[in-house]
Scaffold this motif. Structure first.
Motif, PDB file in Angstrom:
ATOM      1  N   PHE A  64     160.463  12.833 -26.269  1.00 10.81           N
ATOM      2  CA  PHE A  64     159.747  11.522 -26.344  1.00 10.81           C
ATOM      3  C   PHE A  64     158.364  11.493 -26.922  1.00 10.81           C
ATOM      4  CE2 PHE A  64     157.825   7.601 -25.005  1.00 10.81           C
ATOM      5  CZ  PHE A  64     158.712   6.718 -25.659  1.00 10.81           C
ATOM      6  N   GLN A  65     157.557  12.304 -26.563  1.00  8.86           N
ATOM      7  CA  GLN A  65     156.176  12.791 -26.781  1.00  8.86           C
ATOM      8  C   GLN A  65     156.150  13.075 -28.306  1.00  8.86           C
ATOM      9  OE1 GLN A  65     154.816  15.611 -23.867  1.00  8.86           O
ATOM     10  NE2 GLN A  65     155.077  14.108 -22.138  1.00  8.86           N
ATOM     11  N   GLU A  66     157.095  13.906 -28.733  1.00 10.23           N
ATOM     12  CA  GLU A  66     157.023  14.487 -30.208  1.00 10.23           C
ATOM     13  C   GLU A  66     157.432  13.100 -31.040  1.00 10.23           C
ATOM     14  OE1 GLU A  66     156.094  17.203 -31.898  1.00 10.23           O
ATOM     15  OE2 GLU A  66     155.472  17.882 -29.885  1.00 10.23           O
ATOM     16  N   ILE A  67     158.292  12.309 -30.626  1.00 14.20           N
ATOM     17  CA  ILE A  67     158.500  11.250 -31.285  1.00 14.20           C
ATOM     18  C   ILE A  67     157.086  10.389 -31.487  1.00 14.20           C
ATOM     19  CG2 ILE A  67     159.922   9.010 -31.314  1.00 14.20           C
ATOM     20  CD1 ILE A  67     161.887  10.588 -29.926  1.00 14.20           C
ATOM     21  N   ARG A  68     156.728  10.082 -30.550  1.00 17.75           N
ATOM     22  CA  ARG A  68     155.310   9.264 -30.504  1.00 17.75           C
ATOM     23  C   ARG A  68     154.410   9.830 -31.417  1.00 17.75           C
ATOM     24  NH1 ARG A  68     154.526   4.983 -26.672  1.00 17.75           N
ATOM     25  NH2 ARG A  68     152.494   5.370 -27.532  1.00 17.75           N
ATOM     26  N   LYS A  69     154.140  11.197 -31.382  1.00 20.87           N
ATOM     27  CA  LYS A  69     153.340  11.738 -32.308  1.00 20.87           C
ATOM     28  C   LYS A  69     153.688  11.703 -33.802  1.00 20.87           C
ATOM     29  CE  LYS A  69     151.945  15.600 -29.309  1.00 20.87           C
ATOM     30  NZ  LYS A  69     152.184  16.992 -28.987  1.00 20.87           N
ATOM     31  N   LYS A  70     154.897  11.773 -34.027  1.00 16.49           N
ATOM     32  CA  LYS A  70     155.432  11.436 -35.387  1.00 16.49           C
ATOM     33  C   LYS A  70     155.275  10.060 -35.860  1.00 16.49           C
ATOM     34  CE  LYS A  70     158.941  15.086 -35.350  1.00 16.49           C
ATOM     35  NZ  LYS A  70     160.182  15.450 -35.167  1.00 16.49           N
ATOM     36  N   ILE A  71     155.060   9.058 -34.936  1.00 15.56           N
ATOM     37  CA  ILE A  71     155.244   7.783 -35.444  1.00 15.56           C
ATOM     38  C   ILE A  71     153.632   7.140 -35.139  1.00 15.56           C
ATOM     39  CG2 ILE A  71     157.435   7.316 -35.127  1.00 15.56           C
ATOM     40  CD1 ILE A  71     156.711   5.605 -32.697  1.00 15.56           C
ATOM     41  N   GLN A  72     152.701   7.840 -34.971  1.00 15.84           N
ATOM     42  CA  GLN A  72     151.302   7.314 -34.742  1.00 15.84           C
ATOM     43  C   GLN A  72     150.848   6.926 -36.151  1.00 15.84           C
ATOM     44  OE1 GLN A  72     149.032  10.394 -32.522  1.00 15.84           O
ATOM     45  NE2 GLN A  72     149.417   9.370 -30.785  1.00 15.84           N
ATOM     46  N   PHE A  73     150.150   6.084 -35.943  1.00 17.78           N
ATOM     47  CA  PHE A  73     149.368   5.527 -37.180  1.00 17.78           C
ATOM     48  C   PHE A  73     147.798   5.862 -37.232  1.00 17.78           C
ATOM     49  CE2 PHE A  73     152.406   1.855 -36.089  1.00 17.78           C
ATOM     50  CZ  PHE A  73     153.136   1.891 -37.458  1.00 17.78           C
ATOM     51  N   ASN A  74     147.544   5.948 -38.417  1.00 17.71           N
ATOM     52  CA  ASN A  74     146.040   6.639 -38.542  1.00 17.71           C
ATOM     53  C   ASN A  74     145.100   5.832 -37.662  1.00 17.71           C
ATOM     54  OD1 ASN A  74     146.770   8.759 -40.026  1.00 17.71           O
ATOM     55  ND2 ASN A  74     146.377   7.539 -42.069  1.00 17.71           N
TER      56      ASN A  74
END
Length: 76
Positions: A64-74
């Motif tokens: 889940f942490q990896e998913i969150r990293k991938k979808i973070q906006f600038n």
């Protein structure tokens, strides 16, 4: 019905399917569908992922942490 629609190409359903699996306490399947959402560039769920309290239960999960990293906006 959601699974049939997803199989037919409606990939924007990943968040809803993940939510159902999370409700059933099937964390692996829930994470599978969240990952598919990222792969399918289903970015619409990025906002809802933060707003739906149930998904906060996954915060300790490395996937889940990896998913969150991938979808973070600038800028976040």
């Amino acid at each position: 019905e959601l699974m049939d629609r997803d199989a037919a190409g409606e990939h924007h359903l990943n968040l809803f399917i993940a939510d159902i699996y999370l409700e059933r306490n099937d964390i692996d399947k829930a994470l599978d569908f969240l990952e598919q959402g990222v792969e399918n560039t289903d970015w619409g769920f990025a906002v809802f992922l933060s707003l739906i309290p149930k998904f906060k239960t996954l915060e300790g999960e490395p996937r889940f942490q990896e998913i969150r990293k991938k979808i973070q906006f600038n800028g976040d």
